[in-house]
Design a protein around this motif. Structure first.
Motif, mmCIF file in Angstrom:
data_model
loop_
_atom_site.group_PDB
_atom_site.id
_atom_site.type_symbol
_atom_site.label_atom_id
_atom_site.label_comp_id
_atom_site.label_asym_id
_atom_site.label_seq_id
_atom_site.Cartn_x
_atom_site.Cartn_y
_atom_site.Cartn_z
ATOM 1 N N MET A 1 -25.133 -102.154 53.524
ATOM 2 C CA MET A 1 -24.995 -100.696 53.458
ATOM 3 C C MET A 1 -25.563 -100.048 52.061
ATOM 4 N N GLU A 28 -22.447 -103.385 55.612
ATOM 5 C CA GLU A 28 -21.865 -102.366 56.499
ATOM 6 C C GLU A 28 -20.503 -102.640 57.169
ATOM 7 N N LYS A 29 -19.778 -101.628 57.313
ATOM 8 C CA LYS A 29 -18.367 -101.849 57.778
ATOM 9 C C LYS A 29 -17.298 -102.546 56.983
ATOM 10 N N GLU A 30 -17.552 -102.746 55.751
ATOM 11 C CA GLU A 30 -16.728 -103.398 54.844
ATOM 12 C C GLU A 30 -15.930 -102.390 54.128
ATOM 13 N N ASN A 63 -27.800 -97.371 52.765
ATOM 14 C CA ASN A 63 -28.736 -97.400 54.130
ATOM 15 C C ASN A 63 -30.022 -97.291 53.982
ATOM 16 N N VAL A 155 -20.354 -93.656 55.205
ATOM 17 C CA VAL A 155 -19.853 -94.344 54.116
ATOM 18 C C VAL A 155 -18.947 -93.287 53.432
ATOM 19 N N ASN A 181 -12.522 -97.389 59.841
ATOM 20 C CA ASN A 181 -13.502 -98.524 59.646
ATOM 21 C C ASN A 181 -13.712 -99.050 60.979
ATOM 22 N N THR A 186 -17.899 -97.511 56.555
ATOM 23 C CA THR A 186 -17.921 -98.330 55.488
ATOM 24 C C THR A 186 -17.312 -97.662 54.512
#
Length: 247
Positions: A1, A28-30, A63, A155, A181, A186
Motif C-alpha cells: 500500500m 495493505e491492511k496492516e 496505492n 489509508v 482495519n 490500512t
C-alpha cells in the motif's frame, strides 16, 4: 500500500536531517506502528506521506500513486488524525462533522446518516448537539477521529490518537480502529504508549534521528532482543535511556 524509497527531509533552518534516507514498505491492511523518541522524525515522516510537506529527496507512492502527480487523488485516498484537535470549539459535534464532510464533497441525508452512525459507534450520539468546547479530551479525540473517516479513506494516519484520554475512551478508540482495519483500512499509527502499540500493531518500525533502526512484528522484535520482555525493553535497548528533551 505504501512504498517509501530513500526519503529525506531537512528543514531550512535545521542543522541536521529530520528524516534521512529512509526506506519502508507498508502492506495493505496492516496496522503499522511508527515508534521513536521525541524528535525522531515520526511526525515529519507522516507529514510527508500526507503531502503536507515536501521531501528534500527521495520518493513514495500510496496505492501506486505518486504524490508529485496525483496529489488530489491521494487526498481522497487518505485520512489524517492529527495530534492536536482539529475542531471548531464553538460549533457542535454534528456541525463540525457536517463541515468536514462537505470538504470531501459529501452532503445531504447520506452525510447526516453517516455522521450519526459514527457518533453512535463511538458513544457520542447523545452529545451530537453539544458544543465541542464542553467536551472532555477523550470525547474530542473521538470526534477528531470521525472527522477523518467520513470519506471512507483506504489509508488512515494517526498521530498519537490516544494521548491524554481516559482508559474508557482509549479502549473505545482502539476497538473502533481494529474494526476499521478488519473492514480493509490500512492504519499507520504513532504513539509513545509502547504497551498499547505492542498489542494493537501487526507490525512496527522504530526510528531514531530520522533513520530506521528496527522493523518487524512486535513479538518477533521482542524475541530478537536479548533480555527483552516486551516492546518497551526493545525500544530502550535500541534508543537508549537518555532524555530527549528539546526546546
Amino acid at each position: 500500500m505504501i512504498n517509501i524509497e530513500q526519503i529525506s527531509k531537512k528543514y531550512k533552518s535545521a542543522e541536521s536531517y529530520s528524516v534521512k534516507d529512509l526506506d519502508l514498505f507498508i502492506a495493505e491492511k496492516e496496522i503499522f506502528g511508527l515508534l521513536g523518541p521525541n524528535g525522531a522524525g515520526k511526525t515529519t515522516l507522516i507529514s510527508m506521506l500526507c503531502s503536507l510537506i515536501k521531501p528534500t529527496s527521495g520518493a513514495f507512492t500510496i496505492n501506486g500513486l505518486n504524490y508529485k502527480n496525483h496529489k488530489n487523488q491521494l487526498k481522497q485516498l487518505i485520512g489524517i488524525v492529527p495530534q492536536e484537535y482539529a475542531l471548531y470549539p464553538t460549533l457542535t459535534a454534528f456541525e463540525n462533522l457536517k463541515y468536514f464532510g462537505s470538504m470531501y464533497g459529501l452532503k445531504g441525508k447520506s452525510l447526516d446518516d453517516k455522521i450519526k452512525d459514527k457518533l453512535d459507534q463511538l458513544g457520542l450520539l447523545k452529545f451530537s448537539d453539544k458544543k465541542i468546547e464542553t467536551f472532555s479530551g477523550g470525547m474530542k479525540r473521538r470526534v477528531n477521529l470521525i472527522a477523518s473517516l467520513l470519506h471512507e479513506p483506504r489509508v488512515l494516519f494517526l498521530d498519537e490518537p490516544t494521548v491524554g484520554v481516559d482508559v474508557q475512551s482509549k479502549n473505545v478508540i482502539i476497538d473502533f480502529l481494529q474494526n476499521l482495519n478488519q473492514a480493509g483500512a490500512t492504519i499507520i499509527y504513532t504513539s509513545h504508549h509502547l504497551n498499547e502499540a505492542e498489542l494493537f500493531c501487526t507490525k512496527v518500525a522504530i526510528i531514531d534521528q530520522g533513520k530506521l533502526i528496527a522493523e518487524g512484528k512486535p513479538k518477533a522484535l521482542v524475541e530478537s532482543q536479548e533480555g527483552a520482555h516486551n516492546l518497551e525493553d526493545v525500544f530502550l535497548g535500541l534508543t537508549g535511556k537518555g532524555l530527549r528533551d528539546s526546546a
